[in-house]
Design an enzyme around this catalytic site. Structure first.
Site, mmCIF file in Angstrom:
data_model
loop_
_atom_site.group_PDB
_atom_site.id
_atom_site.type_symbol
_atom_site.label_atom_id
_atom_site.label_comp_id
_atom_site.label_asym_id
_atom_site.label_seq_id
_atom_site.Cartn_x
_atom_site.Cartn_y
_atom_site.Cartn_z
ATOM 1 N N ALA A 8 0.825 -1.216 0.000
ATOM 2 C CA ALA A 8 0.000 0.000 0.000
ATOM 3 C C ALA A 8 0.854 1.258 0.000
ATOM 4 C CB ALA A 8 -0.919 -0.010 1.221
ATOM 5 N N ARG A 14 -2.250 7.805 -11.325
ATOM 6 C CA ARG A 14 -3.362 7.842 -12.273
ATOM 7 C C ARG A 14 -4.690 8.235 -11.626
ATOM 8 N NH1 ARG A 14 -1.939 1.962 -14.560
ATOM 9 N NH2 ARG A 14 -0.807 1.916 -12.573
ATOM 10 N N LYS A 21 -3.961 6.450 -3.058
ATOM 11 C CA LYS A 21 -4.842 5.541 -3.801
ATOM 12 C C LYS A 21 -5.544 4.534 -2.900
ATOM 13 C CE LYS A 21 -3.000 2.452 -6.680
ATOM 14 N NZ LYS A 21 -2.587 1.824 -7.951
ATOM 15 N N THR A 80 7.109 -3.335 -6.436
ATOM 16 C CA THR A 80 6.402 -4.280 -5.558
ATOM 17 C C THR A 80 7.371 -5.279 -4.909
ATOM 18 O OG1 THR A 80 5.886 -5.557 -7.551
ATOM 19 C CG2 THR A 80 4.149 -4.131 -6.700
ATOM 20 N N GLY A 103 -3.176 -3.355 -1.865
ATOM 21 C CA GLY A 103 -4.127 -2.384 -1.318
ATOM 22 C C GLY A 103 -5.062 -1.820 -2.367
ATOM 23 N N ASP A 104 -4.730 -1.988 -3.643
ATOM 24 C CA ASP A 104 -5.608 -1.466 -4.689
ATOM 25 C C ASP A 104 -6.370 -2.581 -5.411
ATOM 26 O OD1 ASP A 104 -3.523 -2.551 -6.149
ATOM 27 O OD2 ASP A 104 -3.279 -0.843 -7.498
ATOM 28 N N GLU A 152 5.378 -7.930 -17.364
ATOM 29 C CA GLU A 152 4.559 -6.728 -17.188
ATOM 30 C C GLU A 152 4.168 -6.143 -18.541
ATOM 31 O OE1 GLU A 152 3.325 -5.458 -14.150
ATOM 32 O OE2 GLU A 152 4.016 -7.479 -13.706
ATOM 33 N N ASN A 375 -50.061 15.676 20.195
ATOM 34 C CA ASN A 375 -50.250 16.202 18.848
ATOM 35 C C ASN A 375 -49.540 17.549 18.746
ATOM 36 O OD1 ASN A 375 -51.368 17.372 16.435
ATOM 37 N ND2 ASN A 375 -52.889 15.727 16.543
HETATM 38 C C1 UD1 Z 1 0.841 -5.045 -10.379
HETATM 39 C C2 UD1 Z 1 1.643 -6.259 -10.869
HETATM 40 C C3 UD1 Z 1 0.942 -6.812 -12.111
HETATM 41 C C4 UD1 Z 1 -0.491 -7.167 -11.787
HETATM 42 C C5 UD1 Z 1 -1.225 -5.996 -11.158
HETATM 43 C C6 UD1 Z 1 -2.565 -6.455 -10.626
HETATM 44 C C7 UD1 Z 1 4.027 -5.984 -10.343
HETATM 45 C C8 UD1 Z 1 5.352 -5.560 -10.867
HETATM 46 N N1 UD1 Z 1 2.986 -5.860 -11.200
HETATM 47 O O1 UD1 Z 1 0.900 -4.042 -11.388
HETATM 48 O O2 UD1 Z 1 1.637 -7.978 -12.579
HETATM 49 O O3 UD1 Z 1 -1.150 -7.598 -12.969
HETATM 50 O O4 UD1 Z 1 -0.489 -5.444 -10.053
HETATM 51 O O5 UD1 Z 1 -3.360 -5.408 -10.151
HETATM 52 O O6 UD1 Z 1 3.950 -6.431 -9.221
HETATM 53 N N2 UD1 Z 1 3.244 -0.692 -4.303
HETATM 54 C C9 UD1 Z 1 4.080 -0.534 -3.209
HETATM 55 N N3 UD1 Z 1 5.375 -0.125 -3.411
HETATM 56 C C10 UD1 Z 1 5.870 0.127 -4.642
HETATM 57 C C11 UD1 Z 1 5.026 -0.041 -5.759
HETATM 58 C C12 UD1 Z 1 3.724 -0.467 -5.556
HETATM 59 O O7 UD1 Z 1 3.656 -0.751 -2.072
HETATM 60 O O8 UD1 Z 1 7.055 0.485 -4.722
HETATM 61 C C13 UD1 Z 1 1.854 -1.110 -4.092
HETATM 62 C C14 UD1 Z 1 0.842 -0.121 -4.618
HETATM 63 O O9 UD1 Z 1 0.440 0.780 -3.579
HETATM 64 C C15 UD1 Z 1 -0.313 -0.992 -5.045
HETATM 65 C C16 UD1 Z 1 0.338 -2.331 -5.385
HETATM 66 O O10 UD1 Z 1 1.632 -2.318 -4.802
HETATM 67 O O11 UD1 Z 1 -1.240 -1.198 -3.984
HETATM 68 C C17 UD1 Z 1 0.460 -2.546 -6.887
HETATM 69 O O12 UD1 Z 1 1.221 -1.513 -7.456
HETATM 70 P P1 UD1 Z 1 0.846 -0.881 -8.864
HETATM 71 O O13 UD1 Z 1 1.863 0.150 -9.173
HETATM 72 O O14 UD1 Z 1 -0.566 -0.509 -8.906
HETATM 73 O O15 UD1 Z 1 1.113 -2.148 -9.814
HETATM 74 P P2 UD1 Z 1 0.428 -2.502 -11.176
HETATM 75 O O16 UD1 Z 1 1.068 -1.715 -12.273
HETATM 76 O O17 UD1 Z 1 -1.029 -2.430 -11.060
HETATM 77 CA CA CA Z 2 -2.424 -1.690 -9.533
#
Ligand code: UD1
Ligand code: CA
Length: 455
Positions: A8, A14, A21, A80, A103-104, A152, A375
């Site tokens: 998270a 975006r 988010k 991630t 978290g999303d 990705e 009333n």
């Molecule tokens: C990610 C996955 C993708 C998957 C998708 C599903 C990776 C590289 N990609 O892409 O394969 O299809 O989710 O929804 O894992 N976050 C952190 N720290 C960071 C970056 C992100 O905590 O440094 C958290 C974000 O807050 C979010 C989640 O990880 O809750 C996913 O990050 P996001 O950047 O949305 O990844 P996607 O591009 O959606």
């Molecule tokens: Ca995402």
């Protein structure tokens, strides 16, 4: 046993919003809290870790106070895989598996997580799904049916972009292997980030078997990256909630025009008309009917009561067989006994209204203890506030309050008392008597209206 890591820390560019988010609300609740509530219902959780980063303090405030949940800081946010690395020291090393949730991705259900754990066995598993439009998601690469890598969107070849099986981001990994795999991640990709998804390739190299499961319903794995996706998921979730109600026997006049932001508990034969918004915990007793365009928050409505159109009810209790509205406003602390009638443009706050009392038109009742069968005439006002302090009004059983009366609190109207129309009551009115404050009426004989002076 199981560790849970919820990612998270990302900003969510975006979203174009100052609110992080994962705190954007879905069905009235931050997305992150949906995930935390789901985790709270899982068995065998040893430790839950939330990785925070972007506006960490704001996000932390939504996590603090939950038993067994810890926040770790990821600063800066380098992907991630890096996020999971930050969580590592906080994990319980003796827990066999570590479940990664995002978290999303707010609506994953406990049954789905249970199935993922089942297919993982003593190895590991990824939750995948097949999408008609997989744009933006990581694609699942398979050889001879087995998962060999995740690529990705931004790193995928044209051919790989055609793959419709995607990574939901939710996976169950062997805790003992994590430190090794995460230390091997490289940021040599289109986004210059440490991708958690690259551990799949490392697991394959190490001969670790990767299983997969799919969610029962596709909304469980929808990721939210923009307000457009958030609005879409809100709609899908509301449809689902409406269907749960109709499956349980509630009559919902138009399921696409109902919003539930919290928990709605309904008895038998409840009817809900269009445009109603329920917030917090709301209980509707057997046979309750809610008219169009009402807002009801943290309230209990007794059996057989009817709430007419455009009523606004917040932190209030309504007894059985009551009639409320149209255009009624019940504010916090309004407690209405059975068979009470409240009509149009009536506001009630912090007041107890006794059995079968009627307040039918244009009135304000605040800080009042009202008996039974009272009333209240049109335009009655309890003057409960002198600009500094609030005072209570007491009205006994069977009192009759004439129209356009002001009751200047603190004041008591005795049981069975009658107040004449237009009274300004500054002293107590004795029980059983008529009290009125009114200048005597007179007629001025032969009086002429002034006429316009000639210039
Ligand atoms: C990610 C996955 C993708 C998957 C998708 C599903 C990776 C590289 N990609 O892409 O394969 O299809 O989710 O929804 O894992 N976050 C952190 N720290 C960071 C970056 C992100 O905590 O440094 C958290 C974000 O807050 C979010 C989640 O990880 O809750 C996913 O990050 P996001 O950047 O949305 O990844 P996607 O591009 O959606
Ligand atoms: Ca995402």
């Amino acid at each position: 046993m199981l560790n849970v890591v919820i990612l998270a820390a990302g900003q969510g560019k975006r979203m174009h919003s100052d609110l992080p988010k994962v705190l954007q609300p879905l069905a009235g609740k931050p997305m992150l809290e949906h995930v935390l509530d789901t985790v709270a219902g899982l068995p065998n959780v040893a430790k839950t870790v939330v990785v925070v980063g972007h506006r960490a303090e704001v996000v932390k405030a939504h996590v603090e106070g939950r038993a067994g949940v810890e926040c770790v800081l990821q600063e800066p946010q380098m992907g991630t895989g890096h996020a999971l690395q930050c969580a590592l020291p906080a994990l319980d090393a003796s827990a066999e598996h570590t479940l990664v949730l995002l978290g999303d991705v707010p609506l994953v259900q406990p049954e789905t997580i249970a199935r993922l754990a089942e297919v993982a066995g003593d190895s590991m598993a990824i939750l995948t799904t097949v999408l008609r439009n997989p744009t933006g998601y990581g694609r699942i690469l398979r050889q001879k049916g087995r998962i060999v890598a995740i690529v990705e969107q931004k790193d995928a070849t044209e051919g790989q972009k055609q793959i419709r099986e995607v990574n939901t981001g939710i996976m169950l990994l062997p805790t003992a292997r994590l430190a090794g795999w995460l230390s091997e991640l490289k940021a040599s990709n289109a986004q210059g980030e440490y991708y958690l998804t690259d551990v799949i390739g490392l697991a394959v190299r190490d001969g670790v078997r990767i299983n997969s499961a799919r969610p029962r319903r596709s909304f469980e794995v929808e990721g939210v990256n923009s307000k457009t996706q958030l609005a879409r998921l809100e709609g899908i979730w509301q449809d689902h909630l409406a269907e749960e109600l109709t499956d349980a026997g509630v009559t919902v006049i138009d399921p696409s025009r109902l919003d539930i932001r919290g928990k709605l508990v309904c008895g038998k034969d409840v009817v809900i008309d269009v445009g109603v918004v329920f917030e917090g915990r709301v209980e509707l007793g057997d046979g309750v009917r809610v008219g169009p365009y009402c807002v009801i928050r943290n309230a209990v409505i007794g059996a057989g009561s009817v709430i007419e159109a455009f009523s606004h009810i917040v932190e209030a209790k309504v007894g059985a067989q009551a009639r409320i509205g149209p255009y009624a406003r019940l504010r916090p602390g309004a407690e209405l006994a059975d068979e009470v009638h409240v009509g149009n443009f009536v506001e009630i706050k912090k007041s107890v209204i006794g059995h079968a009392s009627k307040i039918n038109h244009l009135s304000y009742i605040g800080d009042t203890d009202m008996g039974a069968r009272v009333n209240i005439g049109a335009g009655t006002i309890t003057c409960n506030y002198d600009g500094v302090n609030k005072f209570r009004t007491t009205i006994g059983d069977d009192a009759f309050i004439g129209s356009d009366t002001q009751l200047i609190a603190p004041v008591t109207v005795g049981a069975g008392a009658t107040l004449g129309a237009g009274t300004t009551l500054a002293k107590d009115a004795p029980a059983g008597e008529l009290t009125l404050s009114r200048a005597p009426q007179r007629t001025v004989a032969g009086w002429q209206r002034p006429s316009k002076k000639q210039a």
